[in-house]
Design a protein around this motif. Structure first.
Motif, PDB file in Angstrom:
ATOM      1  N   ARG A 176       0.825  -1.214   0.000  1.00 17.49           N
ATOM      2  CA  ARG A 176       0.000   0.000   0.000  1.00 17.49           C
ATOM      3  C   ARG A 176       0.858   1.263   0.000  1.00 17.49           C
ATOM      4  O   ARG A 176       0.530   2.252  -0.660  1.00 17.49           O
ATOM      5  N   LEU A 177       1.968   1.227   0.746  1.00 19.69           N
ATOM      6  CA  LEU A 177       2.874   2.376   0.739  1.00 19.69           C
ATOM      7  C   LEU A 177       3.414   2.639  -0.662  1.00 19.69           C
ATOM      8  O   LEU A 177       3.464   3.783  -1.125  1.00 19.69           O
ATOM      9  N   GLU A 179       2.068   1.645  -3.473  1.00 20.09           N
ATOM     10  CA  GLU A 179       0.950   2.066  -4.331  1.00 20.09           C
ATOM     11  C   GLU A 179       0.704   3.560  -4.210  1.00 20.09           C
ATOM     12  O   GLU A 179       0.257   4.208  -5.168  1.00 20.09           O
ATOM     13  N   SER A 180       1.003   4.124  -3.060  1.00 15.62           N
ATOM     14  CA  SER A 180       0.765   5.562  -2.844  1.00 15.62           C
ATOM     15  C   SER A 180       1.683   6.445  -3.687  1.00 15.62           C
ATOM     16  O   SER A 180       1.444   7.643  -3.817  1.00 15.62           O
ATOM     17  N   LEU A 181       2.728   5.844  -4.268  1.00 15.04           N
ATOM     18  CA  LEU A 181       3.655   6.612  -5.118  1.00 15.04           C
ATOM     19  C   LEU A 181       3.129   6.814  -6.539  1.00 15.04           C
ATOM     20  O   LEU A 181       3.731   7.550  -7.323  1.00 15.04           O
ATOM     21  N   ASP A 182       2.026   6.154  -6.882  1.00 13.07           N
ATOM     22  CA  ASP A 182       1.505   6.219  -8.247  1.00 13.07           C
ATOM     23  C   ASP A 182       1.000   7.618  -8.573  1.00 13.07           C
ATOM     24  O   ASP A 182       0.036   8.098  -7.987  1.00 13.07           O
ATOM     25  N   LYS A 183       1.672   8.274  -9.503  1.00 12.32           N
ATOM     26  CA  LYS A 183       1.266   9.609  -9.943  1.00 12.32           C
ATOM     27  C   LYS A 183       0.716   9.583 -11.370  1.00 12.32           C
ATOM     28  O   LYS A 183       0.466  10.629 -11.953  1.00 12.32           O
TER      29      LYS A 183
END
Length: 199
Positions: A176-177, A179-183
């Protein structure tokens, strides 16, 4: 071999087989959509039926373009090779390709040496937790998501490191961490048709 259309693709494939002194290729893909993709793909289908290629597929095709090929195909494309990495995780395309039974292959999984790509604090933190390099964690993340990765390197140590990703598993919280980088951010120069608002 970069060709477009039935006759040019058929001739180019035969010439490539002759030059490489092989009877078949394992995989042949259409590298870019050109507007003449139906005819180009038909040449690949015929090569597949003739045993000249073992699998055929696409690269840099968005969902609408892939579907157009599928709708006219007698041999379904096995793969779509698209830019996929931590900053552009291609969740929408991944779901689409998986639903069609196609392999999602990541081009540029390590960001093509873009400055700072592997230096992101979240990635560094996760890598430290597993005693792995940021590159290994990135490749493992994509692999766990069901994405085939093709990292590019000429460095023997990097090659060995890139293969050493199958003896650990990222925990759900770390996934999840990452995945949070997906821009949804492409590397400079990527075709606009691959942007998610285009399909």
């Amino acid at each position: 071999m970069q060709t477009s259309g039935y006759a040019a693709t058929k001739a180019g494939l035969d010439e490539s087989l002759r030059r490489f002194n092989h009877d078949y290729f394992d995989l042949v893909i259409i590298h870019w959509p050109t507007g003449n993709d139906d005819e180009t793909y038909r040449a690949l289908e015929d090569a597949y039926q003739d045993g000249k290629v073992r699998a055929i597929g696409l690269s840099n095709f968005n969902a609408s373009q892939v579907q157009a090929i599928i709708d006219g195909a007698t041999v379904a494309p096995a793969i779509d090779q698209i830019e996929t990495h931590l900053l552009w995780q291609q969740k929408r395309m991944h779901a689409y390709l998986t639903s069609r039974g196609m392999v999602h292959e990541s081009y540029a999984p390590l960001g093509e040496n873009q400055p700072g790509f592997l230096d992101q604090p979240v990635l560094q933190k996760v890598a430290a937790r597993y005693h792995r390099t940021p590159a290994q964690v990135t490749l493992r993340f994509l692999n766990q998501e069901g994405i085939v990765v093709i990292p590019k390197t000429l460095d023997p140590q990097h090659m060995a490191d890139n293969l050493a990703i199958f003896d650990f598993t990222l925990a759900p919280a770390d996934v999840r961490l990452l995945e949070s980088l997906d821009k949804r951010q492409a590397i400079v120069g990527w075709p606009a048709t691959m942007q998610e608002d285009q399909y």
